[in-house]
Design an enzyme around this catalytic site. Structure first.
Site, PDB file in Angstrom:
ATOM      1  N   THR A  83       1.673   2.355   1.940  1.00 34.11           N
ATOM      2  CA  THR A  83       2.712   2.558   2.946  1.00 34.11           C
ATOM      3  C   THR A  83       4.100   2.522   2.337  1.00 34.11           C
ATOM      4  O   THR A  83       4.979   3.314   2.688  1.00 34.11           O
ATOM      5  CB  THR A  83       2.591   1.469   4.038  1.00 34.11           C
ATOM      6  OG1 THR A  83       1.398   1.695   4.776  1.00 34.11           O
ATOM      7  CG2 THR A  83       3.768   1.502   4.984  1.00 34.11           C
ATOM      8  N   SER A 135      -4.151   3.282   0.626  1.00 31.98           N
ATOM      9  CA  SER A 135      -5.147   2.362   0.069  1.00 31.98           C
ATOM     10  C   SER A 135      -6.464   2.400   0.848  1.00 31.98           C
ATOM     11  O   SER A 135      -7.494   1.961   0.340  1.00 31.98           O
ATOM     12  CB  SER A 135      -4.588   0.933  -0.029  1.00 31.98           C
ATOM     13  OG  SER A 135      -4.618   0.272   1.207  1.00 31.98           O
ATOM     14  N   THR A 142      -1.299  -2.031   1.807  1.00 30.46           N
ATOM     15  CA  THR A 142      -1.703  -3.372   2.236  1.00 30.46           C
ATOM     16  C   THR A 142      -3.122  -3.412   2.791  1.00 30.46           C
ATOM     17  O   THR A 142      -3.749  -4.470   2.783  1.00 30.46           O
ATOM     18  CB  THR A 142      -0.745  -3.918   3.320  1.00 30.46           C
ATOM     19  OG1 THR A 142      -0.734  -3.001   4.424  1.00 30.46           O
ATOM     20  CG2 THR A 142       0.658  -4.058   2.769  1.00 30.46           C
ATOM     21  N   ASP A 143      -3.655  -2.262   3.243  1.00 31.25           N
ATOM     22  CA  ASP A 143      -4.957  -2.304   3.922  1.00 31.25           C
ATOM     23  C   ASP A 143      -6.082  -2.809   3.020  1.00 31.25           C
ATOM     24  O   ASP A 143      -6.975  -3.511   3.477  1.00 31.25           O
ATOM     25  CB  ASP A 143      -5.311  -0.921   4.486  1.00 31.25           C
ATOM     26  CG  ASP A 143      -4.552  -0.632   5.775  1.00 31.25           C
ATOM     27  OD1 ASP A 143      -4.467  -1.550   6.619  1.00 31.25           O
ATOM     28  OD2 ASP A 143      -4.041   0.487   5.936  1.00 31.25           O
TER      29      ASP A 143
END
Lengths: 172, 172, 172, 172
Positions: A17, A60, A91-92
């Site tokens: 992101t 990700s 971040t996922d």
């Protein structure tokens, strides 16, 4: 290391992101290039020597085991010549990569700091600048190990997960 | 302290370049109020409980020995109830205050982090946001003592001075 | 002129609040160079051909009759080869220069638009971008004459003064 | 109208790129609410009395003939009580709505100005602020009719189309 020394830092960018940029033709957000240099241009970091490696440009959620192997290899290659490593990551699945690095890179004598953002850097109220600032400072202050630095938190792997509701990272 | 715990942070504001705001009637920069709340609003700091004390609003060139005594008293008062203390301070005499605090506040079990800015927060290319972000993280990662955090550097008192030419802080 | 044509615009910069920049060594605001190019870089103006002339870098309170003569000469020189002229000027004596241009440049067949700012461009909440955007559009929409464009107002000289209390321009 | 008078302006918001905001849970851009008030807060417009009507929140690619009828009705309702009307609209079908308004709202004695953005307002390098600034000024300077104002261009309907390659509006 001493806190005021010249430091050799490797920054690996992988997408996520934080690096999503707006395509005016498509009207959509995409991972096509990294914004790291723009972020660094806005910071005053006179004692950092930075080596930037663009490992990949991926959301990700699309990362495979093979991708994590590539990131781990980039970390192993960089570790002997660096005083610290910062990784920009979506971040996922950041926690998956953190666990993977913790397993693969044993005997790390330098800090490896993962970070990212909940809102892309191109947005005016992004958290990207805060998180990169924190990762850069954490790489100077922490001992060897794998960490995520974000939102005034520093958590050491293993035992970290994303709290989707709170949109940040917490301890398992 | 552990790195992911709720933290009780006292922030003392004293004025300085970081807090200079533009007066449209006079066309000049003045220390009339603090911009700390605006800076904090732009950060994601879900685990910080902040207590903000406006100690004074002064250009640090105008600070007297009496002013430093007042700041030291505010630090001593805050220390027993805080996990860390951050002080926003003008850079011109920040090192004097750091030395003064080092002398007066012995047996500090928490970190006291001084920071400031070379360019006021109201300017778009200010270093204030970076420095406050670093001070907030340093207050979480460092042991007891008096420090300045700025420009990806953390230096411990005593033995710190401002390098006017480089416009940052260095070791003596 | 037609509203969608290529336009040849001369921009004269003279200093003023809009162009005040921060000197980190002195800790003060000064008129040392113009920020016009940075402002223009942030705008999308595909049909404008711009010729930029830096006439002077002065706080308008320091402008003399001689300075106004120099500005008027620059306007007269630019008028025959331009479709419009925009002048960046300090607000304190902008109305004096407007009156002077109205007296000296008779038979103007193109619009001459004065503008400035109450807060320097380098501040994040400046009105400089708005005022320049308005002046550029006004230069495309107005008939020959001398005007000030600022704060969604366009006023034609003569008969304009600064309202210091309201910090904008009004009719006499 | 005279250029320095108090003006009654109706602003209709319909959605479009200008109003797309980022949803951190989904990681995507959506039309869920308007950012108009935030844009206006950043402008100095002391002589404007604004009445804001949120007509819909749509990507303009999803607009139907029925939607255009709703917008036209809002324009007809607002015209008798306003000195000007500004409409925030997605650029993909802005020209269709402009043609529709030109056909439906005959005998317009006030200017109706359509505008939008190629990059959402939430992005730091958006063109939204410029375009809204231009639309607000154009509504003050133009005669009755339907126009698009964007990128320092003002074009009158009919006879306007989007140039997808240049990402702006041009004459047919």
């Amino acid at each position: 290391m001493s806190l005021d020394e010249i430091m050799k830092l490797t920054i690996l960018t992988t997408g996520g992101t934080i690096d999503k940029t707006y395509d005016e033709f498509q009207g959509s957000l995409r991972n096509s290039h990294t914004v790291l240099d723009v972020i660094l241009d806005g910071l005053r970091i006179p004692d950092l020597f930075i080596r930037h490696v663009e490992v990949m440009h991926k959301d990700s959620l699309d990362m495979t085991e093979e991708d994590r192997k590539i990131i781990a290899k980039a970390v192993c290659d960089a570790a002997p010549k660096s005083d610290g490593i910062v990784i920009l990551h979506g971040t996922d699945t950041l926690a998956d990569t953190g666990d993977y690095l913790y397993e693969s890179c044993t005997d790390l004598s330098i800090p490896v700091i993962l970070t990212g953002a909940m809102r892309p850097y191109e947005f005016r109220d992004t958290d990207a600048t805060q998180n990169v600032t924190e990762a850069l400072l954490a790489s100077r202050l922490l001992d060897g190990g794998v960490y995520v630095a974000m939102h005034n938190r520093v958590l050491q792997f293993p035992g970290v997960k994303k709290d989707r509701q709170a949109r940040t990272f917490v301890r398992n």
